[in-house]
Structures are given as structure tokens and as C-alpha cells.
Design an enzyme around this catalytic site. Structure first.
Site, PDB file in Angstrom:
ATOM      1  N   ARG A   1     -19.704  -5.080  -8.872  1.00 42.27           N
ATOM      2  CA  ARG A   1     -18.814  -4.891 -10.036  1.00 42.27           C
ATOM      3  C   ARG A   1     -19.546  -4.470 -11.316  1.00 42.27           C
ATOM      4  O   ARG A   1     -19.167  -4.855 -12.422  1.00 42.27           O
ATOM      5  CB  ARG A   1     -17.988  -6.160 -10.322  1.00 42.27           C
TER       6      ARG A   1
ATOM      7  N   SER B   1      -8.835 -10.222 -10.920  1.00 42.11           N
ATOM      8  CA  SER B   1      -9.778 -11.341 -10.792  1.00 42.11           C
ATOM      9  C   SER B   1     -10.576 -11.503 -12.082  1.00 42.11           C
ATOM     10  O   SER B   1     -11.197 -10.555 -12.556  1.00 42.11           O
ATOM     11  CB  SER B   1     -10.748 -11.083  -9.638  1.00 42.11           C
TER      12      SER B   1
ATOM     13  N   GLU C   1     -15.809 -11.440 -14.482  1.00 35.95           N
ATOM     14  CA  GLU C   1     -15.804 -10.046 -14.007  1.00 35.95           C
ATOM     15  C   GLU C   1     -15.182  -9.164 -15.094  1.00 35.95           C
ATOM     16  O   GLU C   1     -15.585  -8.021 -15.285  1.00 35.95           O
ATOM     17  CB  GLU C   1     -14.986  -9.951 -12.715  1.00 35.95           C
TER      18      GLU C   1
END
Ligand SMILES: Cc1cc2nc3c(=O)[nH]c(=O)nc-3n(C[C@H](O)[C@H](O)[C@H](O)COP(=O)(O)OP(=O)(O)OC[C@H]3O[C@@H](n4cnc5c(N)ncnc54)[C@H](O)[C@@H]3O)c2cc1C
Length: 308
Positions: free
Chosen positions: A173, A222, A292
Site C-alpha cells: 500500500r 480499510s 492505511e
């Protein structure tokens, strides 16, 4: 002497707004105003904007669809560039695809599946732009952008430059874009396959997403990265945080790694809840959850208006 806002308005064919609420440009629907919000008409406009911003020593950042962004309530000092108008797309020989950064990823994936190009079908339904997907190394279902990107074109105040995927050091990510650059184009390398096979995976992934992500409120997907070998949603659940809330922000009952804006949340509520989750998971499981989502902007409204 004309302000930076006026120079940008005079020089660009795209639009330039001042004091634009970032709540209108983020999927969480929170965030204070950006001093300047620029929607370049095309890549020439991007370069002109970067040059003018550099000359005025005005800080800037690029956003895509704002589906992975938490903007603080004081907003953003400086300029935000949104590349939504950059949507050119070319299918070349042998599975090579060249696309501009503003293209919605859902659209790109649907077309690739229809054309029998394999490599992104499991990512079906990830919201956002291609630029955001590359910057975040977005992924799902065992696929990620790092697996298909071969080259990118970056815009800088000095002009456009090409970089290979290796230069970007993709990781979970994230990737490393050089400072003072934004992504305007990516080249992808996909494998030629049977469209019917890809359609099956594509539909399954969309159906799964519709069910798992139906959290009933504005969100940014998320919130935390999965720590190595663990699942963030499970750690949050086991810490007893399902449904925990702060102001208008709530840990989703359906997917505990999602925080939902129940309608009245401010960025400070979401930030407070993120901290609450991190502290509790650290205390209960000894695991340090890393966000994230990208958290940007300032807490306080500005006392100056030097750009506008
Ligand atoms: C319901 C939901 C489900 C999601 N599911 C997933 C999932 O399965 N997998 C996943 O990985 N993510 C998921 N996400 C998160 C998000 O969709 C992805 O991270 C997406 O790729 C972000 O794209 P964006 O255009 O919205 O980027 P933004 O949120 O606008 O920006 C994200 C970051 O990218 C940078 N950026 C954006 N465009 C550029 C550019 N042109 N040049 C340089 N930097 C740029 C921004 O500065 C910022 O740091 C989900 C989000 C939601 C709301």
C-alpha cells in the site's frame, strides 16, 4: 500585483477555486477548505500550474478521488491538484495499456476484462483514480498495482519525466514518488486471456465487495494496514471495538477495519477514533496498527490568505 489565484485563473484552461471544502472531494465527506483547488484541463495545464505554484513558493499536493484520504478540519494550506480531467486511454499490442492518472480504476478494469486482459480483474470495485491506485499500490484479491505497472510519467515544475516501476520501490500500500512530482500517466503490462474466465472472477469480486463493504455510511475503506501475518479487522474486533464511536464516527459493525461517518462526523472525531483503536489494540494485543489512509491538512483554520 496579482495574487497566485488570479495568475492561475488567467493561465489555466481548467478551473481554479479558492477555499474549496475538501469534504466535497473525499469519500469520508469530512475536511476543511483547501486554499486553492485546481482542476487542470490537461497535462499542459498541470505543468503550467506546477510552474506557477513553484514560483509563488506555494506548497501543493495531488489527490485523486479522495477515497483514501482523511483531511483535517482546518483544511489544506496551499494548493490541491485534482487530475480528474486526465482520462486518456490507449490499448496497445501485447497487453500494453497506457492510461492517464485521472481515469477511474473501476472503468479501466471493466474495459480490460472485456478485452481479455488479465492482471487487474480481482481488484474490481476498488474506488478511485489510476493515479491514486498507483500512489497507494492499491490491491485486492491477491493482485496489486505493483504487479502490472511497468512505467509512469511524472509531472514536475521543470516538465514531465519517465520512471520505471523499479524506481518507485513499490511496497504494501505504498510507493515512493520523487518529491515535487505527481503522476500523470501509467503504462501497464497485462496478459492476454479469455474474457469469459476474467468475467467470472470480476463478477465474484464485485459481489463479494458489495456484500462485505455495505457499511451504510461514508467511509474510506480499510483504515489500517494488515500487520504482517495478522488481519487488522480481527485485531480490532478482538479488542472489543466493534461499534465503538466518537462523535459522528463509528467503527463499522459489519467490517471492523472500516470507520463510518454516521452523518455528523468531523475529521477530529475520525482521528480520535483512530487513536482510540490504536491504543486499545496496542494494550490488548501488543500490536501497533499503522493507518492505511493518508492523513493530511491542519487542525486549525488559517490566519493568513497569502495565496488567494
Ligand atoms: C469502500 C472502499 C473500498 C476500498 N477498497 C480498497 C481495496 O480493496 N484495496 C485498496 O488498496 N484500497 C481500497 N480502498 C482505498 C482507496 O480506494 C484506494 O487507496 C485508491 O487507490 C485511492 O485512489 P484515489 O484516487 O481515491 O486516491 P486519493 O484518496 O485521492 O489519494 C490517495 C493518495 O494518493 C496520492 N495521489 C493521488 N493521485 C495522485 C497522483 N496523480 N500523483 C501523485 N499522488 C497521487 C494522494 O496524494 C494520496 O496520498 C477502498 C476505499 C473505499 C472507500
Amino acid at each position: 500585483m496579482s495574487s497566485l489565484f488570479e495568475s492561475l485563473k488567467d493561465s489555466l484552461r481548467g478551473s481554479v477555486l479558492k477555499n474549496e471544502s475538501m469534504a466535497a472531494h473525499t469519500s469520508w465527506r469530512v475536511g476543511g477548505p483547501a486554499d486553492l483547488f485546481i482542476l487542470p484541463a490537461d497535462r499542459d495545464d498541470v505543468l503550467t500550474a506546477l510552474r506557477l505554484l513553484q514560483e509563488a513558493h506555494c506548497p501543493w499536493l495531488a489527490i485523486g478521488s479522495g477515497s483514501n484520504l482523511l483531511v483535517r478540519d482546518g483544511g489544506i494550506r496551499g494548493a490541491v491538484l485534482n487530475l480528474a480531467n486526465l482520462r486518456q486511454l490507449q490499448f496497445q499490442a501485447n497487453g500494453r495499456v497506457v492510461a492517464e492518472a485521472g481515469l477511474p480504476v473501476t472503468h479501466l478494469i471493466r474495459l480490460c476484462v472485456e478485452k481479455g486482459l488479465k492482471g487487474m480483474e480481482a481488484m474490481a470495485g476498488i474506488p478511485g483514480s489510476l493515479g491514486g491506485a498507483v500512489a497507494m499500490n492499491a490491491g485486492a484479491g491477491g493482485q496489486e498495482m505493483a504487479g502490472v505497472v511497468t512505467e509512469v510519467v511524472l509531472a514536475t515544475p521543470e516538465g514531465e519525466v519517465s520512471r520505471t516501476a523499479t524506481d518507485l520501490s513499490f511496497a504494501y500500500r505504498r510507493c515512493e514518488l520523487p518529491p515535487q512530482s505527481l503522476l500523470v500517466e501509467a503504462t501497464l503490462s497485462l496478459t492476454v486471456a479469455e474474457p469469459v474466465e476474467l468475467q467470472v472472477i470480476y463478477r465474484e469480486r464485485l459481489a463479494h465487495r458489495r456484500q462485505a463493504h455495505a457499511v451504510g455510511g461514508a467511509n474510506a475503506g480499510s483504515v489500517f494496514k494488515n500487520p504482517t501475518g495478522r488481519q487488522a479487522w480481527r485485531l480490532i474486533d478482538e479488542a472489543g471495538l466493534r461499534g465503538a464511536s466518537q462523535g459522528g464516527a463509528k467503527v463499522s459493525e459489519r467490517h471492523t477495519n472500516f470507520i463510518v461517518n454516521t452523518g455528523t462526523a468531523k475529521a477530529k472525531d475520525i482521528l480520535g477514533l483512530i487513536e482510540q483503536v490504536r491504543e486499545r489494540v496496542r494494550a490488548c494485543q501488543g500490536v501497533n496498527l499503522e493507518p492505511e489512509v493518508k492523513i493530511i491538512g491542519s487542525d486549525e483554520l488559517p490566519a493568513r490568505d497569502e495565496w488567494i
